[in-house]
Motif scaffolding. Structure first.
Motif, PDB file in Angstrom:
ATOM      1  N   ASN A 118      -1.394  -5.800   7.132  1.00 21.95           N
ATOM      2  CA  ASN A 118      -0.748  -5.986   5.830  1.00 21.95           C
ATOM      3  C   ASN A 118      -1.708  -5.713   4.683  1.00 21.95           C
ATOM      4  OD1 ASN A 118       1.696  -6.628   7.039  1.00 21.95           O
ATOM      5  ND2 ASN A 118       1.304  -8.822   6.986  1.00 21.95           N
ATOM      6  N   SER A 119      -2.964  -6.103   4.850  1.00 17.02           N
ATOM      7  CA  SER A 119      -3.962  -5.848   3.806  1.00 17.02           C
ATOM      8  C   SER A 119      -4.173  -4.358   3.599  1.00 17.02           C
ATOM      9  CB  SER A 119      -5.296  -6.507   4.168  1.00 17.02           C
ATOM     10  OG  SER A 119      -5.179  -7.906   4.155  1.00 17.02           O
ATOM     11  N   VAL A 120      -4.310  -3.624   4.687  1.00 14.20           N
ATOM     12  CA  VAL A 120      -4.499  -2.180   4.586  1.00 14.20           C
ATOM     13  C   VAL A 120      -3.254  -1.535   3.991  1.00 14.20           C
ATOM     14  CG1 VAL A 120      -4.872  -0.050   5.897  1.00 14.20           C
ATOM     15  CG2 VAL A 120      -6.189  -2.091   6.455  1.00 14.20           C
ATOM     16  N   GLY A 121      -2.099  -1.954   4.440  1.00 18.13           N
ATOM     17  CA  GLY A 121      -0.847  -1.380   3.967  1.00 18.13           C
ATOM     18  C   GLY A 121      -0.564  -1.630   2.501  1.00 18.13           C
ATOM     19  N   ALA A 122      -1.144  -2.684   1.950  1.00 18.46           N
ATOM     20  CA  ALA A 122      -0.904  -3.034   0.548  1.00 18.46           C
ATOM     21  C   ALA A 122      -1.802  -2.277  -0.426  1.00 18.46           C
ATOM     22  CB  ALA A 122      -1.096  -4.541   0.362  1.00 18.46           C
ATOM     23  N   ILE A 123      -2.784  -1.565   0.077  1.00 16.93           N
ATOM     24  CA  ILE A 123      -3.732  -0.857  -0.787  1.00 16.93           C
ATOM     25  C   ILE A 123      -3.089   0.430  -1.282  1.00 16.93           C
ATOM     26  CG2 ILE A 123      -5.992   0.234  -0.905  1.00 16.93           C
ATOM     27  CD1 ILE A 123      -6.858  -1.780   1.310  1.00 16.93           C
ATOM     28  N   ALA A 124      -3.166   0.636  -2.603  1.00 10.28           N
ATOM     29  CA  ALA A 124      -2.410   1.703  -3.253  1.00 10.28           C
ATOM     30  C   ALA A 124      -2.966   3.110  -3.039  1.00 10.28           C
ATOM     31  CB  ALA A 124      -2.300   1.421  -4.747  1.00 10.28           C
ATOM     32  N   THR A 125      -4.265   3.268  -3.022  1.00 10.17           N
ATOM     33  CA  THR A 125      -4.807   4.632  -2.990  1.00 10.17           C
ATOM     34  C   THR A 125      -5.594   4.900  -1.707  1.00 10.17           C
ATOM     35  OG1 THR A 125      -6.951   4.153  -4.017  1.00 10.17           O
ATOM     36  CG2 THR A 125      -5.075   4.577  -5.513  1.00 10.17           C
ATOM     37  N   LYS A 126      -5.682   6.170  -1.387  1.00 14.36           N
ATOM     38  CA  LYS A 126      -6.446   6.612  -0.223  1.00 14.36           C
ATOM     39  C   LYS A 126      -7.910   6.191  -0.342  1.00 14.36           C
ATOM     40  CE  LYS A 126      -8.085  10.933   1.725  1.00 14.36           C
ATOM     41  NZ  LYS A 126      -8.011  12.384   1.672  1.00 14.36           N
ATOM     42  N   GLU A 127      -8.474   6.358  -1.529  1.00 12.33           N
ATOM     43  CA  GLU A 127      -9.885   6.009  -1.738  1.00 12.33           C
ATOM     44  C   GLU A 127     -10.127   4.517  -1.527  1.00 12.33           C
ATOM     45  OE1 GLU A 127      -8.024   7.871  -3.906  1.00 12.33           O
ATOM     46  OE2 GLU A 127      -8.918   9.807  -3.419  1.00 12.33           O
ATOM     47  N   GLN A 128      -9.225   3.685  -2.038  1.00 17.59           N
ATOM     48  CA  GLN A 128      -9.368   2.236  -1.862  1.00 17.59           C
ATOM     49  C   GLN A 128      -9.198   1.841  -0.397  1.00 17.59           C
ATOM     50  OE1 GLN A 128      -6.336   1.113  -4.687  1.00 17.59           O
ATOM     51  NE2 GLN A 128      -7.860   0.495  -6.211  1.00 17.59           N
TER      52      GLN A 128
END
Length: 78
Positions: free
Chosen positions: A21-31
């Protein structure tokens, strides 16, 4: 960078709902890249593509069901 790290990342995605869920919630590829590297995983797009081409039936069901763990519109990570 390694195939082993890519496999470990997918295993963590599969077994750790909070991490997924944490990974999925990140908006950008770089983040996402920074978050995943800070979590101890280091792999290239080619390595993750190789590993995802050999997905288990369970992970294939997740993908077929529309779940994209990294919110990348069908791409697993990079």
């Amino acid at each position: 960078m390694s195939i082993e790290s890519a496999k470990a990342f997918l295993e963590k995605i599969k077994t750790d709902e909070d991490f997924r869920n944490s990974v999925g919630a990140i908006a950008t590829k770089e983040q996402r890249t920074e978050f995943v590297k800070n979590a101890g995983f280091d792999f290239t797009k080619e390595e993750i593509d190789t590993v995802t081409s050999e997905l288990s039936d369970e992970l294939l069901d997740m993908v077929a069901g529309g779940y994209t763990p990294c919110g990348t519109g069908g791409k697993w990570f990079l």
